[in-house]
Design a protein around this motif. Structure first.
Motif, PDB file in Angstrom:
ATOM      1  N   ASP A  68      26.044  16.615  12.174  1.00  0.00           N
ATOM      2  CA  ASP A  68      25.126  17.112  12.478  1.00  0.00           C
ATOM      3  C   ASP A  68      24.406  15.399  11.808  1.00  0.00           C
ATOM      4  O   ASP A  68      23.522  15.081  12.280  1.00  0.00           O
ATOM      5  N   ASP A  69      24.921  15.477  10.341  1.00  0.00           N
ATOM      6  CA  ASP A  69      24.398  14.560   9.374  1.00  0.00           C
ATOM      7  C   ASP A  69      25.696  13.635   8.958  1.00  0.00           C
ATOM      8  O   ASP A  69      25.804  13.812   7.901  1.00  0.00           O
ATOM      9  N   GLN A  70      25.533  13.010   9.847  1.00  0.00           N
ATOM     10  CA  GLN A  70      27.384  12.008   9.962  1.00  0.00           C
ATOM     11  C   GLN A  70      26.314  10.580   9.143  1.00  0.00           C
ATOM     12  O   GLN A  70      25.460  10.245   9.200  1.00  0.00           O
ATOM     13  N   VAL A  71      27.744   9.371   9.124  1.00  0.00           N
ATOM     14  CA  VAL A  71      26.629   8.285   8.337  1.00  0.00           C
ATOM     15  C   VAL A  71      26.942   7.481   9.449  1.00  0.00           C
ATOM     16  O   VAL A  71      27.841   6.856   9.872  1.00  0.00           O
ATOM     17  N   ALA A  72      26.156   6.966  10.074  1.00  0.00           N
ATOM     18  CA  ALA A  72      26.071   6.457  10.890  1.00  0.00           C
ATOM     19  C   ALA A  72      26.618   4.424  11.039  1.00  0.00           C
ATOM     20  O   ALA A  72      26.225   3.935   9.601  1.00  0.00           O
ATOM     21  N   VAL A  73      28.106   4.178  11.858  1.00  0.00           N
ATOM     22  CA  VAL A  73      28.123   2.935  11.634  1.00  0.00           C
ATOM     23  C   VAL A  73      27.815   2.097  12.754  1.00  0.00           C
ATOM     24  O   VAL A  73      28.011   2.939  14.066  1.00  0.00           O
ATOM     25  N   PHE A  74      27.236   1.260  12.373  1.00  0.00           N
ATOM     26  CA  PHE A  74      26.909   0.284  13.757  1.00  0.00           C
ATOM     27  C   PHE A  74      27.726  -1.355  13.536  1.00  0.00           C
ATOM     28  O   PHE A  74      28.866  -1.683  13.252  1.00  0.00           O
ATOM     29  N   LEU A  75      29.116  -1.257  15.428  1.00  0.00           N
ATOM     30  CA  LEU A  75      29.290  -2.166  15.340  1.00  0.00           C
ATOM     31  C   LEU A  75      29.745  -2.731  16.829  1.00  0.00           C
ATOM     32  O   LEU A  75      28.803  -1.999  17.411  1.00  0.00           O
ATOM     33  N   THR A  76      29.633  -4.199  17.154  1.00  0.00           N
ATOM     34  CA  THR A  76      30.195  -3.861  18.792  1.00  0.00           C
ATOM     35  C   THR A  76      31.609  -3.616  18.511  1.00  0.00           C
ATOM     36  O   THR A  76      31.990  -3.260  18.216  1.00  0.00           O
ATOM     37  N   GLN A  77      31.389  -3.848  20.148  1.00  0.00           N
ATOM     38  CA  GLN A  77      32.093  -2.910  21.080  1.00  0.00           C
ATOM     39  C   GLN A  77      34.124  -3.709  20.965  1.00  0.00           C
ATOM     40  O   GLN A  77      35.476  -3.103  21.038  1.00  0.00           O
ATOM     41  N   PHE A  78      33.863  -4.607  21.096  1.00  0.00           N
ATOM     42  CA  PHE A  78      35.114  -5.226  20.305  1.00  0.00           C
ATOM     43  C   PHE A  78      35.854  -4.853  19.045  1.00  0.00           C
ATOM     44  O   PHE A  78      37.124  -4.327  18.978  1.00  0.00           O
ATOM     45  N   THR A  79      35.606  -4.470  17.979  1.00  0.00           N
ATOM     46  CA  THR A  79      35.546  -3.706  16.261  1.00  0.00           C
ATOM     47  C   THR A  79      35.503  -2.709  16.893  1.00  0.00           C
ATOM     48  O   THR A  79      36.438  -1.969  16.296  1.00  0.00           O
ATOM     49  N   MET A  80      34.795  -1.749  17.962  1.00  0.00           N
ATOM     50  CA  MET A  80      34.886  -0.365  17.678  1.00  0.00           C
ATOM     51  C   MET A  80      36.675  -0.150  18.752  1.00  0.00           C
ATOM     52  O   MET A  80      37.136   0.998  18.313  1.00  0.00           O
ATOM     53  N   ASP A  81      37.019  -1.124  18.928  1.00  0.00           N
ATOM     54  CA  ASP A  81      37.992  -0.793  19.951  1.00  0.00           C
ATOM     55  C   ASP A  81      39.902  -1.255  18.783  1.00  0.00           C
ATOM     56  O   ASP A  81      40.466  -0.432  18.837  1.00  0.00           O
ATOM     57  N   SER A  82      38.327  -2.081  18.154  1.00  0.00           N
ATOM     58  CA  SER A  82      39.956  -2.332  17.403  1.00  0.00           C
ATOM     59  C   SER A  82      40.170  -1.311  16.461  1.00  0.00           C
ATOM     60  O   SER A  82      41.453  -0.645  15.639  1.00  0.00           O
ATOM     61  N   VAL A  83      39.214  -0.564  15.448  1.00  0.00           N
ATOM     62  CA  VAL A  83      39.000   0.082  14.860  1.00  0.00           C
ATOM     63  C   VAL A  83      39.945   1.134  15.374  1.00  0.00           C
ATOM     64  O   VAL A  83      40.110   1.927  14.905  1.00  0.00           O
ATOM     65  N   ALA A  84      39.437   1.824  15.923  1.00  0.00           N
ATOM     66  CA  ALA A  84      40.171   3.215  17.593  1.00  0.00           C
ATOM     67  C   ALA A  84      41.734   3.159  17.202  1.00  0.00           C
ATOM     68  O   ALA A  84      42.094   4.226  16.996  1.00  0.00           O
ATOM     69  N   ALA A  85      42.220   1.366  17.191  1.00  0.00           N
ATOM     70  CA  ALA A  85      43.833   1.967  17.787  1.00  0.00           C
ATOM     71  C   ALA A  85      44.164   1.376  16.328  1.00  0.00           C
ATOM     72  O   ALA A  85      45.524   2.192  16.017  1.00  0.00           O
ATOM     73  N   ARG A  86      43.677   1.122  15.126  1.00  0.00           N
ATOM     74  CA  ARG A  86      44.079   1.598  13.956  1.00  0.00           C
ATOM     75  C   ARG A  86      44.111   2.671  13.240  1.00  0.00           C
ATOM     76  O   ARG A  86      44.679   3.116  12.754  1.00  0.00           O
ATOM     77  N   PHE A  87      42.678   3.299  13.505  1.00  0.00           N
ATOM     78  CA  PHE A  87      42.759   4.913  12.807  1.00  0.00           C
ATOM     79  C   PHE A  87      41.921   5.536  13.801  1.00  0.00           C
ATOM     80  O   PHE A  87      40.515   5.956  13.589  1.00  0.00           O
ATOM     81  N   PRO A  88      42.748   6.134  15.052  1.00  0.00           N
ATOM     82  CA  PRO A  88      42.676   7.477  15.479  1.00  0.00           C
ATOM     83  C   PRO A  88      41.518   7.921  15.486  1.00  0.00           C
ATOM     84  O   PRO A  88      40.588   8.881  15.669  1.00  0.00           O
ATOM     85  N   TYR A  89      41.925   8.482  14.033  1.00  0.00           N
ATOM     86  CA  TYR A  89      41.069   9.858  13.666  1.00  0.00           C
ATOM     87  C   TYR A  89      39.811   9.608  13.428  1.00  0.00           C
ATOM     88  O   TYR A  89      38.948  10.889  12.660  1.00  0.00           O
ATOM     89  N   PHE A  90      39.919   8.683  12.997  1.00  0.00           N
ATOM     90  CA  PHE A  90      38.335   8.294  12.806  1.00  0.00           C
ATOM     91  C   PHE A  90      37.211   8.773  13.508  1.00  0.00           C
ATOM     92  O   PHE A  90      36.245   8.810  13.819  1.00  0.00           O
ATOM     93  N   VAL A  91      37.756   8.584  14.825  1.00  0.00           N
ATOM     94  CA  VAL A  91      37.071   8.482  15.953  1.00  0.00           C
ATOM     95  C   VAL A  91      36.903   9.989  16.995  1.00  0.00           C
ATOM     96  O   VAL A  91      36.048  10.554  17.584  1.00  0.00           O
TER      97      VAL A  91
END
Length: 334
Positions: A140-163
């Motif tokens: 419940d005490d995670q590091v907040a990451v702020f990013l656009t939806q475009f960048t979120m989709d890119s990160v999720a595709a590269r590193f699915p385990y991050f999300v």
């Protein structure tokens, strides 16, 4: 502007405990410096900047440049510190070893991503080493990451385990809480108690990167990857927008040439033996700022030589402009 001291004085340590500051974790281009090609396939004569980058330790060598990244040490009114990271590129682990240790930065509380290129996001794989013990142990005490939806989709595709919302115990993976932001100057967000205004800029035609405006007392604008400053962004950070800008942190990637919007980056040009900042000069004068620091430099820039020329330009134009360097720390009242 001299490189950061290796042995901070008592006064500097006292200032660090009671003030906000900006730490330049990296001021180089995507490939970082030294450019390995200049060392394994040397030219004749060899590249002066890249050769020099290995001759001195980084804390005394401003020509050694990691990927562009800024750490905001935000001191709240109750003197507690929050650490906000803008961009986390390919060289992040090296930056942690060099500058988190040097400046005694214990952890990262939140992260803001400018865009989805490798030099801005690939360091996410190493964020877990700078999470506080609370972040590592409390879902419940995670590091907040702020990013656009475009960048979120890119990160999720590269590193699915991050999300993934559920991580196995012992995973060497950062526990991150993703927050989508808009590329809109009218839609600010708050990261670790500090408000940020998104500043969309063109990073080559057809690709929008985000810079950010922040600071309630001193106002700082950070534009790290930019080929053209959009009118709405220029107005937002100008004197006619929200007031005079105290510090502009602006990319200048190449020494020669003209950043005419067809490139992905702004440039710094030397014309007729006098320094002309081309688009950078245009932006700096139009915005009416108090001071500018330049980042994102490739190996054409020799730090001391270019800063001498920038000093001449600054005296002529009445606006202090210098190249920043890795490890530089500026105390500022945010």
């Amino acid at each position: 502007m001299e490189p950061a001291a290796t042995d901070p004085t008592g006064d500097a340590l006292a200032a660090a405990a009671a003030a906000s500051s900006l730490v330049f974790l990296g001021t180089g281009c995507s490939g970082a410096l030294p450019d390995a090609r200049c060392l394994i396939q040397p030219s004749a004569p060899p590249c002066t900047v890249c050769s020099q980058a290995l001759s001195l330790p980084p804390d005394r060598n401003p020509n050694y440049r990691c990927n562009t990244s800024l750490l905001i040490d935000y001191c709240h009114d109750n003197d507690t510190h929050k650490y906000i990271l803008i961009a986390v590129g390919k060289t992040f682990r090296e930056q942690v070893l060099r500058w988190f240790v040097h400046h005694k930065v214990p952890s990262v509380d939140s992260i803001i991503l400018t865009h989805d290129h490798a030099d801005a996001v690939l360091g996410l794989v190493d964020v877990w080493v700078v999470q506080s013990s609370n972040h590592r142990n409390d879902v419940d005490d995670q590091v907040a990451v702020f990013l656009t939806q475009f960048t979120m989709d890119s990160v999720a595709a590269r590193f699915p385990y991050f999300v993934k919302r559920e991580l196995e115990e012992g995973d060497e993976t950062a526990r991150l809480d993703w927050t989508i932001i808009e590329s809109d100057v009218n839609k600010p967000f708050v990261s670790s108690g500090l408000e940020f205004v998104p500043l969309p800029v063109m990073h080559g035609e057809g690709y929008v990167c985000l810079g950010f405006l922040f600071g309630r007392k001193a106002r700082v604008a950070y534009l790290s990857d930019v080929s053209r400053i959009l009118p709405r962004t220029e107005h937002t950070i100008s004197k006619s927008g929200a007031g005079q800008l105290d510090l502009l942190i602006l990319e200048t990637n190449q020494l020669h040439g003209v950043g005419n919007g067809r490139s992905c980056h702004l440039t710094l040009s030397e014309v007729n033996s006098s320094l002309d900042l081309t688009l950078n000069s245009y932006a700096i004068k139009r915005i009416c700022l108090k001071k500018a620091l330049l980042i994102g430099m490739n190996h054409e820039f020799e730090h001391h030589r270019e800063n001498r020329m920038l000093t001449e330009w600054s005296h002529r134009e009445g606006i202090p402009v210098q190249l920043a360097h890795d490890g530089l720390r500026i105390f500022i009242d945010l």
